[in-house]
Design a protein around this motif. Sequence first.
Motif, short mmCIF file in Angstrom:
data_model
loop_
_atom_site.label_atom_id
_atom_site.label_comp_id
_atom_site.label_asym_id
_atom_site.label_seq_id
_atom_site.Cartn_x
_atom_site.Cartn_y
_atom_site.Cartn_z
N ASN A 204 -54.18 13.70 -28.93
CA ASN A 204 -54.68 14.72 -28.01
C ASN A 204 -54.46 14.26 -26.57
OD1 ASN A 204 -55.98 16.71 -26.62
ND2 ASN A 204 -57.91 16.58 -27.74
N PHE A 205 -53.39 14.75 -25.96
CA PHE A 205 -53.06 14.32 -24.60
C PHE A 205 -53.99 14.92 -23.56
CE2 PHE A 205 -49.05 13.36 -26.73
CZ PHE A 205 -48.74 12.13 -26.17
N ALA B 225 -52.97 7.92 -20.89
CA ALA B 225 -52.76 6.47 -20.80
C ALA B 225 -53.03 5.79 -22.14
CB ALA B 225 -53.64 5.87 -19.71
N GLY B 226 -54.04 6.29 -22.87
CA GLY B 226 -54.39 5.67 -24.14
C GLY B 226 -53.23 5.68 -25.13
N PHE C 196 -41.90 9.48 -26.42
CA PHE C 196 -42.85 9.75 -27.49
C PHE C 196 -43.92 10.76 -27.08
CE2 PHE C 196 -41.26 5.61 -29.00
CZ PHE C 196 -41.02 5.93 -30.32
N ALA C 197 -44.08 10.95 -25.80
CA ALA C 197 -45.12 11.86 -25.30
C ALA C 197 -44.59 13.28 -25.14
CB ALA C 197 -45.67 11.33 -23.97
N TYR C 198 -43.88 13.76 -26.16
CA TYR C 198 -43.24 15.08 -26.10
C TYR C 198 -44.24 16.18 -25.83
CZ TYR C 198 -40.59 19.18 -27.61
OH TYR C 198 -39.98 20.41 -27.67
N TRP C 199 -45.38 16.13 -26.50
CA TRP C 199 -46.36 17.22 -26.38
C TRP C 199 -47.10 17.19 -25.06
CZ3 TRP C 199 -45.14 20.58 -29.76
CH2 TRP C 199 -44.62 20.18 -31.01
#
Length: 245
Positions: free
Chosen positions: A188-189, A194-195, A23-26
């Motif tokens: 906004n990574f 972690a959030g 899910f953390a593609y960006w």
Amino acid sequence: MNRLFLSRLWLDALTAGLLLLGFAYWWLGNAIHEAAGTAMFLLLIAHNVFNRRWWGGIPRTRREPRSLFNLGVTFALLSAVLALLVTSVLISNALSPFLPPWGGFTLRQIHSLAAYWVLVIVAIHLGLRWPMLIGVARNLFGIKTPNALRMLVLRAIALGVAVHGAWSCIVLGLGGKLSMQMTLDWWNFEESVAGFFVHCAAIAGLIMIITYYGLKLICRRLERRGDPLLGTASIAIAQRVDQHG
């Protein structure tokens, strides 16, 4: 406890971790995203090979609510995973030199839709198996007797996870993602990595808790009515878990 069984649980946990990672593609970029997805699908194949006897036993599935619901959830998960797999191949950057240019915007939307539905259905799948997972944890930690304080603490933690999960659904806009609605809200990574994973895990936890306690509530109601449809095995499992926390 059987070491093979524990190894399978660790592989399943790794598969779930790779799903969240996807899910953390960006944040990851395309290469790591595709590598994680490929590893996840390979582990899913291994999972189904290990559970091939379950698939062979489908014709003998008992016609009672829990078994039928579990069967429906499994086939829903299979459908969502297949949709995820097909769309991932069609939009893959690594495979694009070998495939026609099918990877349009709509396919990417469907891919994202399937991924979030996989998260939801996996959580339901785990919620149905929560008594087994609690039994594994109890054996690993050598817990033999009931403890009222432990049960109270665990239920307080479950309540905290559920509240956080409900908030996370709003923060990540889960409803829109499950209905393929257009949105400009992206995590906004650069502010927090972690959030994002905490929110995803909390959503999964909320769905697992709803599934587990919802099933247990149904068990108790049918038991009070003396309804044999659910089966005494499901009721006994719910009672044992309730006693041991």
